[in-house]
Every structure is written in structure tokens, then in C-alpha cells.
Design a protein around this motif. Structure first.
Motif, PDB file in Angstrom:
ATOM      1  N   SER A 177      35.831 -22.024 -37.915  1.00 63.07           N
ATOM      2  CA  SER A 177      36.217 -21.990 -39.299  1.00 63.07           C
ATOM      3  C   SER A 177      36.340 -23.528 -39.760  1.00 63.07           C
ATOM      4  O   SER A 177      36.040 -24.539 -38.727  1.00 63.07           O
ATOM      5  CB  SER A 177      37.694 -21.633 -39.619  1.00 63.07           C
ATOM      6  N   CYS A 178      35.968 -23.684 -41.228  1.00 64.52           N
ATOM      7  CA  CYS A 178      35.738 -24.822 -41.814  1.00 64.52           C
ATOM      8  C   CYS A 178      36.535 -24.599 -43.017  1.00 64.52           C
ATOM      9  O   CYS A 178      36.306 -23.940 -44.078  1.00 64.52           O
ATOM     10  CB  CYS A 178      34.308 -25.305 -41.985  1.00 64.52           C
ATOM     11  N   ALA A 179      37.855 -25.654 -43.283  1.00 64.63           N
ATOM     12  CA  ALA A 179      38.446 -25.549 -44.207  1.00 64.63           C
ATOM     13  C   ALA A 179      38.063 -26.860 -45.428  1.00 64.63           C
ATOM     14  O   ALA A 179      37.772 -27.864 -45.012  1.00 64.63           O
ATOM     15  CB  ALA A 179      39.995 -25.762 -44.048  1.00 64.63           C
TER      16      ALA A 179
ATOM     17  N   GLU B 290      36.806 -28.576 -39.506  1.00 58.70           N
ATOM     18  CA  GLU B 290      36.472 -27.388 -38.530  1.00 58.70           C
ATOM     19  C   GLU B 290      37.800 -27.570 -37.733  1.00 58.70           C
ATOM     20  O   GLU B 290      38.234 -28.347 -37.300  1.00 58.70           O
ATOM     21  CB  GLU B 290      35.121 -27.867 -37.829  1.00 58.70           C
TER      22      GLU B 290
ATOM     23  N   TYR C 107      32.785 -19.806 -42.309  1.00 57.02           N
ATOM     24  CA  TYR C 107      33.178 -19.427 -40.811  1.00 57.02           C
ATOM     25  C   TYR C 107      31.873 -19.183 -40.076  1.00 57.02           C
ATOM     26  O   TYR C 107      30.600 -19.143 -40.751  1.00 57.02           O
ATOM     27  CB  TYR C 107      33.759 -17.932 -40.875  1.00 57.02           C
TER      28      TYR C 107
ATOM     29  N   GLN D  57      30.730 -16.902 -36.840  1.00 56.77           N
ATOM     30  CA  GLN D  57      31.088 -15.809 -35.585  1.00 56.77           C
ATOM     31  C   GLN D  57      29.929 -15.951 -34.614  1.00 56.77           C
ATOM     32  O   GLN D  57      28.887 -15.642 -35.046  1.00 56.77           O
ATOM     33  CB  GLN D  57      31.282 -14.453 -36.281  1.00 56.77           C
TER      34      GLN D  57
ATOM     35  N   ARG E 124      31.742 -16.850 -45.780  1.00 50.05           N
ATOM     36  CA  ARG E 124      32.636 -17.971 -46.677  1.00 50.05           C
ATOM     37  C   ARG E 124      33.434 -16.720 -47.391  1.00 50.05           C
ATOM     38  O   ARG E 124      33.134 -15.792 -47.571  1.00 50.05           O
ATOM     39  CB  ARG E 124      31.706 -18.705 -47.309  1.00 50.05           C
TER      40      ARG E 124
ATOM     41  N   SER F  64      37.020 -21.493 -47.639  1.00 50.65           N
ATOM     42  CA  SER F  64      36.764 -21.642 -46.084  1.00 50.65           C
ATOM     43  C   SER F  64      35.396 -20.867 -45.596  1.00 50.65           C
ATOM     44  O   SER F  64      34.782 -20.284 -46.361  1.00 50.65           O
ATOM     45  CB  SER F  64      37.707 -20.894 -45.225  1.00 50.65           C
TER      46      SER F  64
ATOM     47  N   GLY G  81      38.732 -24.019 -34.125  1.00 58.04           N
ATOM     48  CA  GLY G  81      38.061 -22.843 -33.629  1.00 58.04           C
ATOM     49  C   GLY G  81      37.381 -23.120 -32.336  1.00 58.04           C
ATOM     50  O   GLY G  81      37.101 -22.078 -31.779  1.00 58.04           O
TER      51      GLY G  81
ATOM     52  N   LYS H 219      39.857 -18.703 -50.204  1.00 55.36           N
ATOM     53  CA  LYS H 219      40.389 -19.667 -49.217  1.00 55.36           C
ATOM     54  C   LYS H 219      39.648 -20.821 -48.979  1.00 55.36           C
ATOM     55  O   LYS H 219      40.107 -21.430 -47.979  1.00 55.36           O
ATOM     56  CB  LYS H 219      40.461 -18.662 -47.731  1.00 55.36           C
TER      57      LYS H 219
ATOM     58  N   CYS I 101      30.213 -28.431 -39.667  1.00 58.59           N
ATOM     59  CA  CYS I 101      30.334 -27.843 -41.215  1.00 58.59           C
ATOM     60  C   CYS I 101      30.039 -29.018 -42.160  1.00 58.59           C
ATOM     61  O   CYS I 101      30.318 -30.073 -41.926  1.00 58.59           O
ATOM     62  CB  CYS I 101      31.789 -27.283 -41.369  1.00 58.59           C
TER      63      CYS I 101
ATOM     64  N   ARG J 149      35.157 -17.912 -32.886  1.00 61.11           N
ATOM     65  CA  ARG J 149      34.802 -17.874 -34.419  1.00 61.11           C
ATOM     66  C   ARG J 149      35.424 -19.279 -35.012  1.00 61.11           C
ATOM     67  O   ARG J 149      36.415 -19.609 -34.837  1.00 61.11           O
ATOM     68  CB  ARG J 149      35.728 -16.908 -35.237  1.00 61.11           C
TER      69      ARG J 149
END
Lengths: 123, 108
Positions: free
Chosen positions: A21-23, A6, A80, A82, A72, A78, A8, A76, A96, A19
């Protein structure tokens, strides 16, 4: 390596936006539902939102409806979140988590978690 | 709305058996999940579908679910089992995931 990372998080004023993010890596992201869970300081786990593998279905906790939006991007790998109209009570570590199944429901246990990103809402 | 009730804390001596309850109206008709969370770490799934163990979770961890109570049982407790434990269900009435309040297990 199978993992979720995670990013952001940070300090934001009440009423502000952020926002997250989770990669995802090491697994087929498009085959799994994904989830956000938060934990306020010293408190228990609180589910925030879930999204199916194809983004067809999205479910959210009453406490964040109308303010937070999950999405999502399979290209990518990923996930998200928001977050708008942030409040002090949104202060928490946001995790996440991967669902075991493409869909959401009893079978979609959260079988892989990231280490979390901290969101602090304060003036 | 549906509520999951867990005792805030419990304790057990090493080598003994720990039982952690999760109460809910007719919870036996739902599928219960259990997570372990150690201090400063992310949660880990230890039981799903009431009594199934993910790969890597020791057989010492087991679950049961009937009536109004689901139970996580940890046999031959070790110091490393000291953690917070959370139950979880999917509420089909509200289409929301619900967590119990968590139980802090102390190994004496």
C-alpha cells in the motif's frame, strides 16, 4: 505535508502473495498518475507498473505481467500493488512514486517518491 | 527492445563540471528524465523534458539531448552531489518506462 508512505512489505516464501500500500497526503491524489518502482539489493531502479489518475490505463513491466496488479482508491488516497506468485528475483525495495501528470507518458515524470518498503522472497 | 546505456561510474573534483551520459538509439527524439539517488534514500527528480528543472533543484543541474546521447551536466560540483544518477524515458513502442543502469558519481 506532501508525502507518500509505503507499507505492507515483509518476508514471504516463493509462490506466496503480498499486498503493498502507498498512502498519499498533502496533494490532490486524484489529479496524478501513480507508479511503482523497485530496486533489488545493490542494483539499479526498475519500473514495475503505472496507473493513470482515473485508473483508465494501466501499464506494467514484462517481468511482472500476469503476477502483479496495480490499483488505486481515490477515496482513500491510496495506491496498491497486489503481488502474486512471488519469486526470489522479486526481492527489492518497492517505491511508490507520483507522476507529474494525470496521464502516463513523457510528461509523467516521477516527482515525488516514498521511502520504500522492503519485500524479501525467500524460503 | 529499447535500451538506455549509462557509464557505471564517474568522478569529478569539487568545483568542476560533471557530465553523465545516457545513450540510446535516436534518444534525441524522446523526452529524457534524470533522477539523483543518494545512499539509503529514495530517488529525486532533477531533470524532466530533457532540460527542465523541478522547483528546488539548483540551476547547477542542466540537461541536453541530441542524436543518440542525452547528458546530465552538474556545474560547480559539491560534495553533496555524490550520488547515483539514473536516466529514464517512456518507450512508446512497448508502453513501458525504461531506466538506464545508473551512474555512480564520486566527488574526489
Amino acid at each position: 505535508e506532501v508525502q507518500l508512505v509505503e507499507s505492507g512489505g515483509g518476508l514471504v516464501k516463493p509462490g506466496g502473495s503480498l499486498r503493498l500500500s502507498c498512502a498519499a497526503s498533502g496533494f490532490t491524489f486524484s489529479s496524478h498518475s501513480m507508479n511503482w518502482v523497485r530496486q533489488a539489493p545493490g542494483k539499479g531502479l526498475e519500473w514495475v507498473s503505472s496507473i493513470t489518475s482515473s485508473s483508465t490505463y494501466i501499464y506494467s513491466a514484462d517481468s511482472i505481467k500476469g503476477r502483479f496488479t496495480v490499483s488505486r482508491d481515490s477515496a482513500k488516497n491510496s495506491l496498491y500493488l497486489q503481488m502474486n506468485s512471488l519469486r526470489a528475483e522479486d526481492t527489492a525495495v518497492y517505491y511508490c512514486a507520483r507522476g507529474r501528470t494525470p496521464g502516463i507518458g513523457a510528461g509523467g515524470a516521477f516527482d515525488l517518491w516514498g521511502q520504500g518498503t522492503t519485500v524479501t522472497v525467500s524460503s | 527492445s529499447y535500451v538506455l546505456t549509462q557509464p557505471p561510474s564517474g568522478s569529478v573534483a569539487p568545483g568542476q563540471t560533471a557530465s553523465i551520459s545516457c545513450g540510446g538509439n535516436n534518444i534525441g527524439s524522446r523526452s529524457v528524465l534524470w533522477y539523483q539517488q543518494k545512499p539509503g534514500q529514495a530517488p529525486v527528480l532533477v531533470i524532466y523534458y530533457d532540460n527542465a528543472r523541478p522547483s528546488g533543484i539548483p540551476q547547477r543541474f542542466s540537461g541536453s539531448n541530441s542524436g543518440n546521447t542525452a547528458t546530465l551536466t552538474i556545474s560547480r560540483v559539491e560534495a553533496g552531489d555524490e550520488a547515483d544518477y539514473y536516466c529514464q524515458v517512456w518507450d512508446t513502442d512497448s508502453d513501458q518506462w525504461l531506466f538506464g543502469g545508473g551512474t555512480k558519481l564520486t566527488v574526489l
